[in-house]
Design an enzyme around this catalytic site. Structure first.
Site, PDB file in Angstrom:
ATOM      1  N   TRP A   6     -25.790  23.948  66.140  1.00 63.08           N
ATOM      2  CA  TRP A   6     -26.953  23.421  65.411  1.00 63.08           C
ATOM      3  C   TRP A   6     -27.262  24.267  64.190  1.00 63.08           C
ATOM      4  O   TRP A   6     -27.607  23.741  63.129  1.00 63.08           O
ATOM      5  CB  TRP A   6     -28.169  23.316  66.330  1.00 63.08           C
ATOM      6  N   LYS A  49     -36.226  17.602  73.796  1.00 63.60           N
ATOM      7  CA  LYS A  49     -35.776  18.675  74.675  1.00 63.60           C
ATOM      8  C   LYS A  49     -36.910  19.090  75.620  1.00 63.60           C
ATOM      9  O   LYS A  49     -36.724  19.144  76.813  1.00 63.60           O
ATOM     10  CB  LYS A  49     -35.287  19.889  73.865  1.00 63.60           C
ATOM     11  N   ASP A  53     -35.555  26.714  64.051  1.00 63.18           N
ATOM     12  CA  ASP A  53     -35.360  25.505  64.848  1.00 63.18           C
ATOM     13  C   ASP A  53     -35.668  25.904  66.295  1.00 63.18           C
ATOM     14  O   ASP A  53     -34.913  26.640  66.919  1.00 63.18           O
ATOM     15  CB  ASP A  53     -33.907  25.036  64.701  1.00 63.18           C
TER      16      ASP A  53
HETATM   17  C1  LIG Z   1     -30.791  18.735  70.089  1.00 59.17           C
HETATM   18  C2  LIG Z   1     -30.940  19.735  69.031  1.00 59.17           C
HETATM   19  C3  LIG Z   1     -30.896  19.372  67.673  1.00 59.17           C
HETATM   20  C4  LIG Z   1     -30.625  17.956  67.205  1.00 59.17           C
HETATM   21  O1  LIG Z   1     -31.679  17.121  67.520  1.00 59.17           O
HETATM   22  P1  LIG Z   1     -31.705  15.603  67.022  1.00 59.17           P
HETATM   23  O2  LIG Z   1     -33.089  15.187  67.350  1.00 59.17           O
HETATM   24  O3  LIG Z   1     -30.664  14.879  67.811  1.00 59.17           O
HETATM   25  O4  LIG Z   1     -31.438  15.582  65.572  1.00 59.17           O
HETATM   26  C5  LIG Z   1     -31.090  20.363  66.742  1.00 59.17           C
HETATM   27  N1  LIG Z   1     -31.317  21.633  67.101  1.00 59.17           N
HETATM   28  C6  LIG Z   1     -31.364  22.011  68.401  1.00 59.17           C
HETATM   29  C7  LIG Z   1     -31.622  23.431  68.741  1.00 59.17           C
HETATM   30  C8  LIG Z   1     -31.184  21.071  69.397  1.00 59.17           C
HETATM   31  O5  LIG Z   1     -31.220  21.449  70.678  1.00 59.17           O
END
Ligand SMILES: *Cc1c(COP(=O)(O)O)cnc(C)c1O
Length: 360
Positions: free
Chosen positions: A101, A195, A171
């Site tokens: 990511w 998540k 993030d």
């Molecule tokens: C799942 C995830 C993403 C991507 O998320 P989307 O909503 O599918 O764009 C980005 N960063 C992290 C840390 C993730 O776990």
């Protein structure tokens, strides 16, 4: 009806109490005669929902007044572009590459300016967090970027990097609201909802006011400007109304559970049970350096692919779902987010113990 223990990395388990409440309100939300899905985002009822969601989130994280909260769409991945488009004033930013990511965000930023990879753990399949105590932070960097909890690899920044005065962008998708956070240490935090807090498609952005700028990169569409959404209270266009409603319910649930201090305690207890088992097991082993272990995502392997596959198959039959590891790591991964009860982890560990005795 029977519910499984869902160890999916995302979309992931949500609190049962929240789902039940949403089900009860499905046809008639509190006397409005309609579902929240069918409701105008400009209605009084919806205004109450989005305002309560923001206010509960502010309470949970003690968000300072000079930070704005935005409920946006496009998932976490859209932030990979929105961050550089809105923050790259000098057209430069530093990225710490701790997984897929972070790497995707870094590659995306490279389309808008100079993205520098100033640290990485790719040399050992992202199984650790690199030393970030003395980073070669670029003088002209507009921000330093991290993926705080690496969903795929199961690592977590337990100490934030020394950004040498630059704004930190994080993030937090897979660790959002899993523990208390000092928001003031960040310039901007974002988290995809699926998540730890709600349905996919909603992404939450917490940004310091001065980073919500007018002078964004030329050509940035209105929909991708933080300012557009901040000025409109996340109601510039139709927001992901149902997603925000569920997130709001999860925020209330977290408050009822005792807030983020309590969640941290619970999460530590759950993770300890699993890690302690892994550390004494002769069959299973964790794939991550101990000091960098995530409380949310726990990858593990047996070292034998056929045995891993058998484990995934048999655990599914036992009501323990989605334990298959990410294709780049192999083996297994148990995601044990806020809504995974202790009982689920106990069942998993008992199953692993049993499997080891039979097959190990
Ligand atoms: C799942 C995830 C993403 C991507 O998320 P989307 O909503 O599918 O764009 C980005 N960063 C992290 C840390 C993730 O776990």
């Amino acid at each position: 009806m029977s519910r499984v223990y869902n160890f999916s990395a995302g979309p992931a388990v949500l609190p049962e109490a929240v789902l039940k409440e949403a089900a009860a309100e499905m046809l008639d939300y509190r006397g409005t005669g309609m579902s929240v899905m069918e409701m105008s985002h400009r209605s009084k009822a919806y205004d109450d929902i989005i305002k309560a969601a923001e206010s509960d989130l502010r309470d949970l994280l003690h968000i300072p007044d000079n930070y704005r909260v935005l409920f946006l769409q496009g998932g976490a991945s859209q932030q990979f572009a929105m961050v550089p488009m809105n923050l790259m004033k000098n057209r430069a930013a530093d990225y710490i590459i701790t997984g897929q990511w972070a790497k995707k965000a870094y590659q995306e930023a490279g389309m808008y300016g100079q993205a520098n990879a100033i640290a990485s753990s790719e040399d050992r399949t992202f199984s650790y967090i690199p030393d970030c105590s003395d980073l070669p932070v670029s003088e002209n960097a507009d921000y330093v970027y991290i993926c705080e909890n690496n969903t795929i690899y199961g690592t977590k920044f337990w100490t934030l990097p020394d950004t040498k005065g630059k704004d930190l962008v994080a993030d937090q998708s897979s660790c959002f609201l899993s523990e208390p956070v000092d928001v003031a240490k960040y310039g901007l935090i974002f988290a995809g909802a699926q998540k730890n807090v709600g349905p996919a498609g909603t992404v939450i952005v917490i940004a310091r006011e001065d980073l919500i700028r007018e002078d964004v990169l030329e050509g940035t569409p209105a929909m991708l400007r933080y300012k557009t959404h901040a000025d409109a209270g996340s109601l510039y266009n139709t927001p992901p109304t149902y997603g925000i409603y569920i997130c709001g319910k999860v925020f209330k649930w977290l408050k009822e559970m005792g807030g983020l201090e309590e969640m941290k305690k619970r999460n530590e207890k759950k993770a300890k049970l699993l890690y302690d088992f892994l550390d004494q097991s002769r069959l299973f082993k964790g794939t991550v350096e101990k000091k960098d272990r995530s409380l949310m995502n726990v990858p593990f392997i047996t070292g034998d692919e056929a045995l891993d596959a058998l484990f995934v198959k048999e655990s599914k039959a036992a009501g323990l779902e989605n334990l298959k590891g990410h294709r780049t790591v192999g083996g297994m991964r148990a995601s044990i987010y806020n809504a995974m009860p202790m009982e689920g982890v106990e069942k998993l560990v008992a199953f692993m113990d049993d499997f080891e005795k039979k097959r190990g």
